[in-house]
Scaffold this active site. Structure first.
Site, mmCIF file in Angstrom:
data_model
loop_
_atom_site.group_PDB
_atom_site.id
_atom_site.type_symbol
_atom_site.label_atom_id
_atom_site.label_comp_id
_atom_site.label_asym_id
_atom_site.label_seq_id
_atom_site.Cartn_x
_atom_site.Cartn_y
_atom_site.Cartn_z
ATOM 1 N N GLY A 1 -5.024 -0.338 -2.536
ATOM 2 C CA GLY A 1 -5.224 -0.441 -1.098
ATOM 3 C C GLY A 1 -6.345 0.482 -0.622
ATOM 4 C CB CYS A 2 -8.780 0.160 2.139
ATOM 5 S SG CYS A 2 -7.650 -0.203 3.502
#
EC number: 1.2.1.38
Lengths: 341, 341, 341, 341
Positions: free
Chosen positions: A148-149
């Site tokens: 995930g970012c």
């Protein structure tokens, strides 16, 4: 030899970004694009910026012919991949940009995503898609779960530091900020231009879904449970992400650990101590830039980590993983300099 | 074979953009970067987004060794090139991004730039740098005068239409809009974020310097003097430019002329009649997108033309010209899809 | 004496802006707020910026007790007012911010809004809500149809000029630009921050619904049919609107007519000839600023007109009309200086 | 009775904001405006948004006639006030928006501002301008030192909590974010629109000048030395500031302390626990909005505090102090609802 690529979920921002990148990739070719609700439309109608490219028409996933496909990117909402994965023929490698295969524990998945996981048996064979940390594992995996970012922004500095014992596992505060594209293309009042521009706010305080993934990886790196404070914020910009990390440690030691870890890495750039990375200086590129500052409180540091959430935080990293999985040069299609100003 | 490139004036936005593009060019290599006031600094200090690239240190122009240079981009302020050009050895080809060699008439140059021109004798050998219109001439030129951004946006639709007599030469209104990067990196109160954001304004009404160049080329195309109304506006965005053009003509005929003219052109994209091009859909790319609308006033049309002012409006087009001058594929280094969102 | 005010349609931007303004009005008090789909909610939940104010809970329109209400603002979508108006008791004056009562001709209404008008018999008694032009008529009206934002921006300069014969009725081009708030709070993909920021585009080319209203008023002023070219554009800012108007005329005469017309007007500010008005300099205020430029084409002018689309283009003007209708000082609640930067 | 007000330093943003506010103040009148480098110009030329107001021409400070002035705002750069103050006649009260009189210790002033203080003898008589905390002292002061924007955002929640012992004095992390107007109107490359828009960055990490003031007040409130981590960030918006504060404490207790402290305060709004304040919801107003969140780490909390840096963070608060000093209603001129959207 050209590899045939499918992008499932091509009507969202991460799907479009994959198409943008693959358009300049020397040996990848887009062979299928899916978007169930937009099936039948040309990609250039869903994303007019891509209308000059020669691309397959959007299909429903069920209609995709996977026979010649080498690798499929899942740019789908959370909760779809774990059901879909068994429908994909075994010869197709998968990079899943959703959270479905990031959590090693079914209960954690249920806790953060409110869903029962339908393919937990596959989890042991999944690689966690942070190439600088798990490169070898990704090389051999059929499925990679793209990080995930927010988590990538935080883990790139923190994993090597926790492994080396260079930062304390207690008292880590991650104050994170993201541009609006991280929230996707869904219609949502707070994401209207008139609501979001000229404003700043926290969201998901003490409850953002990325926390499960963050806890898992920080704890693995530290060798014991780590529970960091984590607050995401929405910044009135399209792309860009920063984690401002407060931790215990010695700045010089931390600088040394990071420089050693990332020497030779094409996409992680450790700035000189005390420098200021800026999100606008990584925009459109696959770079993560990190800087270490000694806090004025003795024994404490402030670490700044920035990346483009759609690139190193999503599609750029996914392509990096795909390159590794298919034996390509890791930087293929990713040698783009940041777009500034 | 690799061609050696110098970028003179590398501390401005168009210089940086050239460096970004050449970084992915298959056969160009940056051999020299100049910036008189920043001489001695690494490029990554002047433009931190480029700090990961291996680039020559900034020099004063006088210090540049041109012996191995194939082509120099002049990304310098207006008024410098005409004095500088004689100092450059003859074997070096030149793409000048300033206005110095755009005007064929010394008086026009004096009128719009308030300067006497020091090299007007070279003018006959200069190509006007609009590749889709003057490709052959550019191929044989030593010096190409890259078209101004507003002018490129306007001429790409208007030159073929005036040549074909498909629009009237009278009563052309060009209402033009630009992002802030068109104004460069100079310090200027109206360009501060706090002044420019959340605002919109005209500037240079009836007096913008691009008018001389516009008059010249429109008149050449029409075969008689053309004096269009032209008003530029500042839009609170970084990149992007639109010309909204009001003229007499038949929409279907205009559409046909433009489609024919630009069939096969990689960087000019004629949209279906009545479509809406958007600047955010060409951002970071060398594309110009054009759409034709029938006005509700019979016999009149509205033509929309958009591009990225730093790309097709400046550095992208300059690189396109350089490719032509050096016998490279015209699209080399320019196959970048737009960055959206 | 305090006047009791109802705002119907308080969950949209123009409704919220009315509440903001009335909060500082010396003699108006908000007695009812309606929003059918948000009925039961406190206003501070629908618009958190207003949560510190003591406001009535949102109701359905049917639940509003109009017995003590002096005036109702209709901040409702187009097509609602003409059906609703007969349900409102006669003692309640109405300022309608929608287009329902702007057009004097039922066929024109049908043409632009695709609806049959249910109350065309009331039209003769309606005032057109442009106070500087129709002040006396507004003073005596029960219903005022507030001018549309694009139309107000265009008419404030053009009506006096056409009446005086100072601009030609032929060949008027109105190139108009608006901030995103003009599109309202409805969910719409092109209005997402990630889609709209860093971009510029035309929309409704040759077909925007404001054209009917514009034609009507320009023709009335000129005494003969006027058909102007009109193209609206979306600017990446929240508030602000500019019309760049190209017309035939003498700049000095035009300047004189406008200065005379608007001498003493508190909300229309005629700048010195050749000045540049900016939308950011009227933001949050009820001002319209206008400047005249001689075009370089002899006998032609360029007129720039700016305002805040939610203020002089909508709610500010509506309050100005309400003040006139209720015998208040016309500037009551509207003496706000622009918010800059 | 009308009070005569001077604004010294009227060519900066805080000066202009004071003029905007005083324009609607029921009993204040601007009698003098100074700006040394702009002396002789009308205010409307320096700030065109104010050109419709009837304001005195800008003067040099030396030229101001203070004889009838009741109160002067110093909207001047740091380092000017301590030299200027002795030139102001004794009958003139002063609200200083600079840092010159905020620090009670000359060494601290030298440390953070690199200047020797010329009027430290006056310090004991100065009130620290945070009205909700030091109201009584401000009422009797001749000089009030207006709190810095970052500090006000942090202190409004933290002072009552430290005084009550409801948060631990150790381990406070303040991650702060500001819009660009906080940096003022000076020309500075990183503040250009093209540099700052679409970007986010930290600055002044572990070394911002507000730290001295923050330490002083936090330590006073805690009764012992407090050294918080403090990192400011630049957000691509014009106005707005948020402090995200991480501390030890019990959320329910903290909520109760804050609600009790600020009950009845017109400008400090404690949101329900777990709510999200947004900077865009206080824009243009004098409100500070604060929300408390329990962290998922037991015994720790996250406190969010937002305000408009030019209002409650500067000019709005300064006017609030002036109202107190001159015996006006504290809210006079400040009853503006936020401007949203």
């Amino acid at each position: 030899m050209t590899k045939k690529i499918a992008v499932l979920g091509a009507s969202g921002y991460t799907g479009a970004e994959l198409v943008r990148l693959i358009a300049t990739h020397p040996s990848f070719e887009i062979a299928a694009l899916s978007a169930d609700r937009k099936a039948g439309l040309p990609m250039g109608e869903v994303f007019p910026h891509l209308r000059h490219l020669d691309l397959p028409v959007l299909q429903k996933i069920d209609e995709v012919d996977f026979s010649g496909i080498d690798l499929a990117f899942f740019a789908l909402p959370h909760g779809v991949a774990h059901g879909l994965v068994r429908q994909i023929p075994d010869h197709v490698k998968i990079v899943d940009l959703s959270a479905d295969f990031r959590l090693r524990d079914a209960q954690e998945y249920r806790k953060w995503y409110k869903l029962d996981h339908g393919a937990m048996d596959l989890q042991p064979a999944v690689a966690y898609g942070l190439p600088e940390i798990y490169r070898d594992r990704i090389a051999g995996a059929r499925i990679t779960a793209n990080t995930g970012c927010y988590v990538a922004t935080s883990l790139l500095p923190l994993i090597p530091l926790l492994r080396a014992g260079a930062v304390g596992a207690e008292d880590i505060v991650i104050d994170a900020k993201s541009g609006a594209s991280g929230a996707g293309r869904g219609l949502n009042e707070p994401l209207l231009f008139s609501e979001a521009n000229e404003g700043f706010k926290s969201y998901g305080v003490a409850g953002h879904r990325h926390m499960g993934e963050l806890d898992q990886e920080l704890s693995l790196a530290a060798g014991r449970p780590v529970l960091a404070a984590f607050t995401p914020h929405l910044v009135p910009m399209i792309r860009g992400m920063q984690a401002t990390i407060y931790a215990a440690g010695d700045a010089a030691e931390i600088q040394a650990v990071l420089e050693k870890q990332y020497a030779g890495e094409p996409f992680v750039d450790i700035l000189p101590m005390g420098a200021i990375p800026q999100t606008q200086h990584v925009k459109g590129s696959n770079l993560c830039r990190i800087a270490v500052h000694a806090d004025r409180r003795p024994g404490r540091v402030i670490i700044l980590s920035v990346l483009d959430n759609l690139m190193k935080g999503a599609s750029g990293q996914a392509l990096q993983c795909a390159n590794i999985m298919l034996g390509e040069a890791e930087t293929a299609g990713l040698n783009l300099a940041p777009v500034f100003p």
